[in-house]
Design an enzyme around this catalytic site. Structure first.
Site, PDB file in Angstrom:
ATOM      1  N   GLU A  65       0.811  -1.220   0.000  1.00 26.37           N
ATOM      2  CA  GLU A  65       0.000   0.000   0.000  1.00 26.37           C
ATOM      3  C   GLU A  65       0.847   1.274   0.000  1.00 26.37           C
ATOM      4  O   GLU A  65       0.507   2.253  -0.650  1.00 26.37           O
ATOM      5  CB  GLU A  65      -0.916  -0.007   1.226  1.00 26.37           C
ATOM      6  CG  GLU A  65      -1.959   1.087   1.199  1.00 26.37           C
ATOM      7  CD  GLU A  65      -2.999   0.909   2.298  1.00 26.37           C
ATOM      8  OE1 GLU A  65      -3.598  -0.178   2.376  1.00 26.37           O
ATOM      9  OE2 GLU A  65      -3.193   1.853   3.079  1.00 26.37           O
ATOM     10  N   ASP A  66       1.957   1.246   0.709  1.00 27.58           N
ATOM     11  CA  ASP A  66       2.673   2.499   0.953  1.00 27.58           C
ATOM     12  C   ASP A  66       4.061   2.646   0.332  1.00 27.58           C
ATOM     13  O   ASP A  66       4.701   3.686   0.507  1.00 27.58           O
ATOM     14  CB  ASP A  66       2.799   2.737   2.472  1.00 27.58           C
ATOM     15  CG  ASP A  66       1.459   3.094   3.095  1.00 27.58           C
ATOM     16  OD1 ASP A  66       0.582   3.564   2.349  1.00 27.58           O
ATOM     17  OD2 ASP A  66       1.295   2.895   4.301  1.00 27.58           O
TER      18      ASP A  66
END
Ligand code: ZN
Length: 190
Positions: A65-66
């Site tokens: 996600e990051d």
């Protein structure tokens, strides 16, 4: 818990490299890796979860996600996780990964709507993630977050966790204790 230890260490090594340039949102700007370590430790030490698949996915839970920007980078990273840690870990990591191509509002709404349909492991991981984020908000909130934004976050995370119930009573209890602590600090009546 020695089962899975080599893979757990490999996951720490992997995640620490992937997150090395990132900092948490709080004013103390702690290294990002502190967060997934806290989530994994909370599951094991406070939630009494000893399943290595769960602990490894907790360590890796924000990596996709990051730490990638493009769709292409994302597929490369997914293939890497699959080859290093296997399909099961990748699938669980994906279950707790938001689709960043969607608008933030939509992603937040989807977390509420999909919570109840997640696997048992994903539910545990998500509760631990929300507890850890609330603890961070209590100790050291991002300095650009207004009281209103904090309240919004608390209400939203409560709605998500409502859909995650029934998998680990201890984690649930911890979440609601932490939530009321946060509500007290930011003076909301519960
Ligand atoms: Zn997280």
């Amino acid at each position: 818990m020695t089962e899975g230890l080599p893979q757990i260490l490999k996951a720490l090594d992997f995640a620490s490299h992937r997150h090395s340039a990132q900092r948490r949102k709080g004013t103390r700007k702690l290294p990002y890796i502190n967060h997934p370590i806290q989530v994994a430790s909370l599951l094991a030490n406070e939630g009494n979860e000893t399943d290595p698949v769960l602990i490894i996915a907790a360590i890796l839970h924000d990596v996709i996600e990051d730490t990638v920007g493009s769709v292409e980078e994302r597929s490369i990273l997914m293939a890497e996780i699959s080859s290093v840690f296997g399909e099961e870990i990748l699938a669980l990591t994906m279950e707790v990964t938001d689709d960043k191509t969607l608008d933030k509002k939509v992603r937040k709404q989807l977390q509420i709507e999909q919570a109840n349909h997640k696997s048992e492991r994903a539910k545990k991981l998500k509760i631990a993630d929300k507890i850890t984020n609330l603890r961070d908000i209590i100790i050291d909130p991002p300095d650009w977050w207004t009281n209103e934004r904090i309240l919004e976050y608390m209400n939203w995370s409560e709605k998500v966790v409502d859909g995650l119930k029934g998998v680990n009573p201890e984690l649930e209890k911890l979440f609601f204790e932490t939530l009321s602590e946060a509500k007290n600090k930011y003076s909301v009546q519960s």
